[in-house]
Design an enzyme around this catalytic site. Structure first.
Site, PDB file in Angstrom:
ATOM      1  N   SER A  25       0.828  -1.204   0.000  1.00  8.99           N
ATOM      2  CA  SER A  25       0.000   0.000   0.000  1.00  8.99           C
ATOM      3  C   SER A  25       0.859   1.250   0.000  1.00  8.99           C
ATOM      4  CB  SER A  25      -0.874  -0.009   1.261  1.00  8.99           C
ATOM      5  OG  SER A  25      -1.399   1.274   1.514  1.00  8.99           O
TER       6      SER A  25
ATOM      7  N   TYR B 268      -2.452  -0.294   9.925  1.00  9.78           N
ATOM      8  CA  TYR B 268      -2.640  -0.837   8.572  1.00  9.78           C
ATOM      9  C   TYR B 268      -1.328  -0.728   7.787  1.00  9.78           C
ATOM     10  CZ  TYR B 268      -4.078  -1.056   3.685  1.00  9.78           C
ATOM     11  OH  TYR B 268      -4.175  -1.385   2.355  1.00  9.78           O
TER      12      TYR B 268
END
Length: 345
Positions: free
Chosen positions: A138, A163
């Site tokens: 990501s 995350y």
């Protein structure tokens, strides 16, 4: 020398985790349309409206070469059995608990899905050798990186959300497994992926929902129109094409560890306010009446990053590809789909 077009092999088997997810669905559809064998696994979690996941799956089911397993990659037995039964040649790991803000409220699911789940995938690739593992990382791994645009060689040691930490650890784990067991693997740092049938937790989708329920949209930028709130928005078709091209170009271990990381972004960041105005224009066109969002400005949230901007030079050098869909074109496709799906016109 890179290949300029995709070279999917319809004699091989492609395992796609998170198949009912946004990217997983579009990738599977593209592969199935090219007559490839696709095995999809998804736990159909309730993180967002599962109706959308079932709608995506419904579109994949008519393909003869599609097999779906409802299961969770954080269950080691499920993953081992999957590899044993289907012996995939290519693995695309997209299953993950997504979302930056949600990781502050529900850390457990991130560790389960993103760490344990990915570990199970790596272990399976070790015991059932594959041609190439491609996995989702990501853009959030860049954390509070001040250098723009973000390049793959930048230090990514300052994640500002759990995350982001889980995605950074995926890259480290994959590197180790590539080093120890010569598993060719490629990590992809996605930059704000959007499009029809996208994720309802993403801002553009949420803004649209708020408009139709008569609520104001919240913009987390302190009402400062001149600050650096930029996002690199990447249309779903560009993401799929990037993955497809990379799949048939696994890293070669000759000179070192067969592991690489690429940004997949639009390389053309948009100011958030421009993105919102474009969304209003596209909705206006879809509905045939003027749409203006009611806006409320709030301070930036913990874990949010003010700017994301991908350098895509490495990707271009490797597979001759650069995302090209403009936000005008991409958002128009989204708003047309949204109005039709929710029967708003």
């Amino acid at each position: 020398m890179h290949q300029t077009n995709s070279q999917l092999d319809n004699k091989k088997t492609y395992l796609i985790t998170g198949v009912a997810g946004f990217i997983g669905f579009y990738l599977s559809k593209k592969f199935l349309e090219q007559n490839c064998n696709v095995i999809g696994i998804d736990c159909l979690s309730h993180y967002y409206d599962t109706n959308l996941k079932y709608t995506r799956l419904e579109q994949l089911k008519p393909f003869e070469k599609f097999s779906f397993i409802q299961g969770d990659i954080s269950d080691k037995e499920t993953v081992s059995k999957l590899f044993e039964d289907y012996k995939p040649n290519f693995v695309i790991n997209l299953a993950a608990q997504a979302g930056v803000r949600y990781s502050i409220e529900n850390p457990d699911v991130y560790i389960q899905s993103n760490i344990i789940g990915f570990y199970n995938i790596l272990e399976a690739c070790r015991h059932y050798p594959i041609d190439h593992l491609v996995y989702a990382s990501s853009s959030s791994v860049y954390g509070a990186n001040k250098k723009i645009p973000f390049e793959e060689s930048d230090l990514v040691d300052t994640p500002v959300s759990l995350y982001a930490s889980t995605k950074k650890s995926n890259e480290l784990m994959a590197y180790t497994y590539s080093h120890l067991y010569s598993i060719p693997s490629t990590g992809l740092r996605f930059f704000t992926v959007y499009g029809p049938m996208g994720r309802p937790d993403m801002a553009y989708y949420g803004f649209t929902q708020k408009y139709f329920s008569g609520e104001p949209i919240k913009i987390f930028n302190n009402g400062d129109f001149n600050n650096d709130l930029y996002r690199d928005f990447t249309y779903i078709d560009d993401i799929v094409e990037g993955i497809e091209r990379l799949l048939s170009n696994p890293p070669v271990g000759g000179e070192g560890v067969p592991h690489r990381v690429f940004n997949i972004g639009n390389n053309n960041p948009e100011k958030l306010m421009v993105f919102i105005e474009t969304l209003e224009k596209c909705l206006t066109k879809s509905l045939g009446r003027e749409v203006v969002f009611e806006k409320v400005f709030e301070p930036i949230k913990p874990g949010d990053v003010p700017a994301t901007y991908a350098s895509t030079d490495l990707l271009q050098q490797a597979v001759g590809f650069k995302p090209k869909t403009s936000i005008e074109e991409g958002l128009q496709k989204f708003t047309d789909w949204y109005c039709e799906y929710y029967k708003l016109k």
